[in-house]
Design a protein around this motif. Sequence first.
Motif, PDB file in Angstrom:
ATOM      1  N   ARG A  17      35.475 103.163  32.030  1.00 51.46           N
ATOM      2  CA  ARG A  17      36.608 103.261  32.946  1.00 51.46           C
ATOM      3  C   ARG A  17      36.665 104.648  33.581  1.00 51.46           C
ATOM      4  N   ARG A  56      44.438  92.588  28.520  1.00 49.47           N
ATOM      5  CA  ARG A  56      43.505  93.107  27.528  1.00 49.47           C
ATOM      6  C   ARG A  56      43.534  92.200  26.307  1.00 49.47           C
ATOM      7  N   ASN A  76      48.233  94.376  36.471  1.00 52.89           N
ATOM      8  CA  ASN A  76      48.527  95.227  35.314  1.00 52.89           C
ATOM      9  C   ASN A  76      47.537  94.871  34.208  1.00 52.89           C
ATOM     10  N   ASP A  77      46.471  95.660  34.076  1.00 52.88           N
ATOM     11  CA  ASP A  77      45.389  95.339  33.145  1.00 52.88           C
ATOM     12  C   ASP A  77      45.860  95.277  31.701  1.00 52.88           C
ATOM     13  N   GLU A  78      46.946  95.976  31.386  1.00 51.90           N
ATOM     14  CA  GLU A  78      47.408  95.973  29.998  1.00 51.90           C
ATOM     15  C   GLU A  78      47.788  94.566  29.533  1.00 51.90           C
ATOM     16  N   LEU A  79      48.234  93.741  30.469  1.00 52.90           N
ATOM     17  CA  LEU A  79      48.665  92.391  30.098  1.00 52.90           C
ATOM     18  C   LEU A  79      47.510  91.500  29.675  1.00 52.90           C
ATOM     19  N   GLU A 122      36.774  94.352  31.559  1.00 50.68           N
ATOM     20  CA  GLU A 122      37.408  94.889  30.363  1.00 50.68           C
ATOM     21  C   GLU A 122      36.834  94.203  29.124  1.00 50.68           C
ATOM     22  N   THR A 170      35.704  99.534  22.158  1.00 49.79           N
ATOM     23  CA  THR A 170      36.837 100.147  22.846  1.00 49.79           C
ATOM     24  C   THR A 170      36.476 101.539  23.354  1.00 49.79           C
ATOM     25  N   THR A 222      44.094  92.577  23.267  1.00 48.52           N
ATOM     26  CA  THR A 222      45.123  92.795  22.251  1.00 48.52           C
ATOM     27  C   THR A 222      46.530  92.762  22.804  1.00 48.52           C
ATOM     28  N   SER A 223      46.669  92.468  24.112  1.00 53.53           N
ATOM     29  CA  SER A 223      48.006  92.530  24.711  1.00 53.53           C
ATOM     30  C   SER A 223      48.837  91.318  24.346  1.00 53.53           C
TER      31      SER A 223
END
Length: 652
Positions: free
Chosen positions: A419, A644, A639-642, A474, A412, A646-647
């Motif tokens: 990034r 990842r 939306n990269d958070e979705l 990612e 991480t 751990t999302s």
Amino acid sequence: MLKLMRDSFQHLKWILIVLVAVFVLFVFVDWGAGGMGGGTTNATQAFAARVNGETITINEYSRMYKQYTDMYSQMYGQQGQFTPEMAQAMGLPKQVLDSLIDQRLMSQEGARLNLAATPEEVRRKLLESPTFLQDGKFVGMELYNRYVTGPLGYPSAAAFEEALARDITLQKVQSAFENSIVISPKAAEAEYRRMNEAAKIRYVFYPAARDLATVSVTDAEVQAFYKANQSRYQHGEQRQIRYLLADAGKLRAQIQPSDAELRKRYDANRQEYKTQEAAHVLHILVKVEPGSPAPVDAAAKAKADSLVAQLRAGGNFAQLASANSQDPSSAGNGGDMGWVERGQTVEPFDRAIFTLPLNSIDVVKSAEYGYHIVKIVERRPAGFRSFEEVKPELQARVADEMAQDQARSEITRIAALLRQKKPENVQAFVAQANDRVASFEAPWFGKNDQIPGLGMNQALSQWVFSAKEGDVGEVTQTQRGMIIPYVSGVRAAGVPDLKEIRAKVEEDAKLGKAKTSATRALQAAMAGAPTVDAVAAKLGLTATEASVNRQQGQIAGINGNAPELIDAAINGRLGAVNGPLAVGDGAVVFQITEQKKVTPQELAQNRVSYIDTLRQQQARSLRAVLVERLRKEARVEVNDELIRPTSTPAGL
């Protein structure tokens, strides 16, 4: 709410289920400004993706994600077997988002082609749907609104109607594809034959491997084979990647938790090591099946009494147990069952081992098993396993957790650095490796191939083939652990240089010569042989039976596809010894024992339906090609958070 809908639509329950399934299949989106059920600020900020400026909301992403997880839960047999960890490992968040993006691209293309649904088409679709009719009339706006915002899960009726409009648009695009395709009757007949014709054969297979050890090829033969078989080595578009791997297994070997850390963990989780009252039992079972007649029971009791008498007279328990006990779990250990906790066994046995005097020998009967001869060596009270007793397993568990935490933390940290500053080249990317994260290279692979060193990983492959050379991905979960991928090479479809695949070409050239040798051996053995079994006997081989059809394309016992053999089996003459044919990695001689052939009447009856089947298949292929082109030309923001590792989708 659900009760109200059931009361109102009791006679239409099955139709509701079907319609919901159709909506799930075609419509996964929330459509427009009403999609979030409130102001536009949240809809703008909480987005899943933007496709050419159009927003896919978190609401529609979450709804589709739930549909996927429900589907996989059913596939895995029961609720709970398909875990969030499994969803992440298979890249489910990215699969869902990609599907939504593809559908948005197709609906935009439909609008460009003037195929967008009109308000009148949406209205007609609603009024024709049995779901929203009662006694032939529309159920009314109140029930309608309650249903689409309740069981269907839409934030508003407007959002549902926009989704329905998109569904209509997608169906119109699909119909346009199908109507543009012309299928000849000849092609339809060929497809019908492929699906319905079959045969049974008896065959003898001569494997090329039998002669492979005696075969050699020269450099000139290798080059000639390569030139003559260029199409065999043709590949599609390929990618090459470097990746940084946080290898928890490697880190695990470097970790030795201190006694203080282990003691702290033990004290914090002491309840995990609670033990019940237990007895150390020696056991001999003389089995009696439930419901056995009295003479059988009497004989078993007499044997048990005899064994008890021998033991009380000083007989060796281990020897008598090994020779007589019918308890498979302990007979091999001389009757030693080890520690048995209270409540683990049938009631008479359980009561006896906790009440009989230590070292006494007695017989106990249970209705389930028969006669138990027991000796209680030792008892211990309920309590807790000691720290020293659990230390080895605790040490392994803590070390595993520490290794996983270190791997996750380090990968991480590196991902955050990459990034902030994208590496200028592959050397700069590889330079991020350290004693906790190693660098590896996966040589050229295709979109549907296994990734060398990482296996099949659909989510990773999809990213690699949508990225450009030099792009950094990612953190991605793989079967080896968490990685950060880097696209180090892109090459178009073609044939690799001989030097790159020389070992493979040489192996294929040798196999080709060995197959020729196998064919000659079978040809010689066929002389004067009336049956396949006679051919097999001459060569020291065994004849085998198999059912063949064109759908399967393979035959048991023969590696690889064998279309020539299948075609010959379906069209050849019954009973004749046929061959030899070079197939798979050898050669074969065969006899046809049964055939199922399509008649002209069957072809005439099914021609129209198979024309429709082929048209639908080709329409799906055209759609896939179109989506791929639209993807390359589109402006897509994700939306990269979705996606990842751990999302988790909101609300799930």
